[in-house]
Design an enzyme around this catalytic site. Structure first.
Site, PDB file in Angstrom:
ATOM      1  N   LEU A  81      12.131 -19.814  -3.137  1.00  0.00           N
ATOM      2  CA  LEU A  81      11.073 -18.939  -2.633  1.00  0.00           C
ATOM      3  C   LEU A  81       9.815 -19.267  -3.414  1.00  0.00           C
ATOM      4  CD1 LEU A  81      10.260 -16.393  -0.903  1.00  0.00           C
ATOM      5  CD2 LEU A  81      10.692 -15.047  -2.959  1.00  0.00           C
TER       6      LEU A  81
ATOM      7  N   HIS B  85       3.254   2.848  -8.933  1.00  0.00           N
ATOM      8  CA  HIS B  85       3.007   1.414  -9.123  1.00  0.00           C
ATOM      9  C   HIS B  85       4.234   0.731  -9.737  1.00  0.00           C
ATOM     10  CE1 HIS B  85      -0.979   1.876  -7.734  1.00  0.00           C
ATOM     11  NE2 HIS B  85      -1.449   2.510  -8.784  1.00  0.00           N
TER      12      HIS B  85
ATOM     13  N   ASP C 157       0.829  -1.205   0.000  1.00  0.00           N
ATOM     14  CA  ASP C 157       0.000   0.000   0.000  1.00  0.00           C
ATOM     15  C   ASP C 157       0.868   1.261   0.000  1.00  0.00           C
ATOM     16  OD1 ASP C 157      -2.258   1.517   0.006  1.00  0.00           O
ATOM     17  OD2 ASP C 157      -2.849   1.072   2.062  1.00  0.00           O
TER      18      ASP C 157
HETATM   19  C1  FPP Z   1      -1.742   0.246  -3.318  1.00  0.00           C
HETATM   20  O1  FPP Z   1      -1.259   1.552  -3.456  1.00  0.00           O
HETATM   21  C2  FPP Z   1      -1.259  -0.562  -4.379  1.00  0.00           C
HETATM   22  C3  FPP Z   1      -2.011  -1.161  -5.328  1.00  0.00           C
HETATM   23  C4  FPP Z   1      -3.481  -1.064  -5.413  1.00  0.00           C
HETATM   24  C5  FPP Z   1      -1.396  -1.930  -6.393  1.00  0.00           C
HETATM   25  C6  FPP Z   1      -0.208  -2.733  -5.997  1.00  0.00           C
HETATM   26  C7  FPP Z   1       0.434  -3.052  -7.263  1.00  0.00           C
HETATM   27  C8  FPP Z   1       1.735  -3.030  -7.513  1.00  0.00           C
HETATM   28  C9  FPP Z   1       2.806  -2.834  -6.523  1.00  0.00           C
HETATM   29  C10 FPP Z   1       2.169  -3.167  -8.916  1.00  0.00           C
HETATM   30  C11 FPP Z   1       1.964  -4.508  -9.490  1.00  0.00           C
HETATM   31  C12 FPP Z   1       2.630  -5.511  -8.694  1.00  0.00           C
HETATM   32  C13 FPP Z   1       3.307  -6.519  -9.166  1.00  0.00           C
HETATM   33  C14 FPP Z   1       3.907  -7.430  -8.210  1.00  0.00           C
HETATM   34  C15 FPP Z   1       3.517  -6.741 -10.592  1.00  0.00           C
HETATM   35  P1  FPP Z   1      -2.309   2.714  -3.673  1.00  0.00           P
HETATM   36  O2  FPP Z   1      -2.454   2.968  -5.123  1.00  0.00           O
HETATM   37  O3  FPP Z   1      -3.584   2.341  -2.964  1.00  0.00           O
HETATM   38  O4  FPP Z   1      -1.584   3.892  -2.962  1.00  0.00           O
HETATM   39  P2  FPP Z   1      -2.280   5.091  -2.202  1.00  0.00           P
HETATM   40  O5  FPP Z   1      -3.125   4.499  -1.116  1.00  0.00           O
HETATM   41  O6  FPP Z   1      -1.120   5.866  -1.688  1.00  0.00           O
HETATM   42  O7  FPP Z   1      -3.087   5.835  -3.228  1.00  0.00           O
END
Ligand code: FPP
Length: 240
Positions: A128, A34, A17
């Site tokens: 892993l 991301h 997050d």
């Molecule tokens: C939360 O941050 C993150 C997500 C909803 C997406 C997580 C995805 C990735 C890390 C990229 C894809 C992953 C892989 C492993 C290929 P947010 O967007 O909710 O952040 P915020 O709360 O600060 O807006």
């Protein structure tokens, strides 16, 4: 070679997050957050191998994330597809088994094919076991498992009185994985957001204010250190 650390969790699950806030802090578009977040999954996977953590499960896209803007959803899907395709060589080189949990029926067929290929070609690897939760929701997973069970009851293969936890567990997407020992959520939020609801029943939780792209080796070591000093009782009493 894994290090000798006492009481290392076997399975760590992470809610990634704070990518958006990380990007905002730097005046970058959310998509760059991301991208940095995806890169950090690779970094933290390496640290897990060095520490002797056997299973890492990351929450990449939830059943609720479809509510984000069309642009963001499309970027995230593209990023995950790119990652699933390009990470395969790295996984083979590093001995990482790849898996995906979540409802595949809602994913692009080409992505489903990519997942099938990654899972098949890495199935023998054990350094892993890295699992991506994509179009995943804990309640949705339980509903799908219960439907499957109900079908077996309808066919007369199981009697309702014979239903056990095991009958449910083995119908979940995580059927091949042990329950997580430690769940980490970054970015200061302290909730589960529908992640592994069944599997986290007895896990230890660790919350950190760091945004996911900033979550470092040091942060993982601190979380593991805190975990290793906790006493897990699984509902039982403290041993004398
Ligand atoms: C939360 O941050 C993150 C997500 C909803 C997406 C997580 C995805 C990735 C890390 C990229 C894809 C992953 C892989 C492993 C290929 P947010 O967007 O909710 O952040 P915020 O709360 O600060 O807006």
């Amino acid at each position: 070679m894994a290090e000798e650390i006492k009481n290392v969790p076997r399975h760590v699950a992470i809610i990634l997050d704070g990518n958006g806030r990380w990007a905002k802090q730097r005046n970058l578009p959310r998509t760059m957050g991301h991208k940095a977040g995806a890169d950090n999954v690779e970094t933290i996977s390496d640290v897990c191998i060095a520490m002797g953590i056997r299973y890492l499960t990351v929450y990449a896209f939830s059943t609720e994330n479809w509510k984000r803007s069309e642009d963001e959803v499309s970027y995230l899907m593209g990023l995950m597809r790119w990652y699933l395709k390009n990470y395969l060589d790295t996984a083979l080189r590093k001995g990482i088994r790849m898996r995906v949990i979540g409802d595949r029926s809602g994913l692009d067929p080409e992505m489903v094919e990519e997942i099938r290929r990654d899972e098949e070609l890495t199935a023998h690897l054990t350094n892993l076991e890295l699992t991506f939760a994509i179009n995943y929701g804990g309640r949705d997973e339980i509903v799908r498992a219960v439907k499957d069970l109900a079908e077996d009851i309808r066919k007369g293969e199981i009697l309702p009185e014979d239903i056990t936890e095991e009958q449910i567990s083995r119908r979940l997407d995580t059927r091949e994985l042990p329950d997580p020992d430690l769940m980490i959520r970054t970015s200061g939020e302290e909730r589960l957001s529908n992640f592994l609801l069944w599997q986290l029943a007895y896990s230890e939780f660790c919350f950190t204010d760091k945004y996911w792209p900033d979550f470092s080796e040091e942060d993982l070591r601190a979380a593991v250190d805190s975990y290793s000093r906790r006493e897990r009782r699984f509902g039982g009493r403290k041993q004398a």
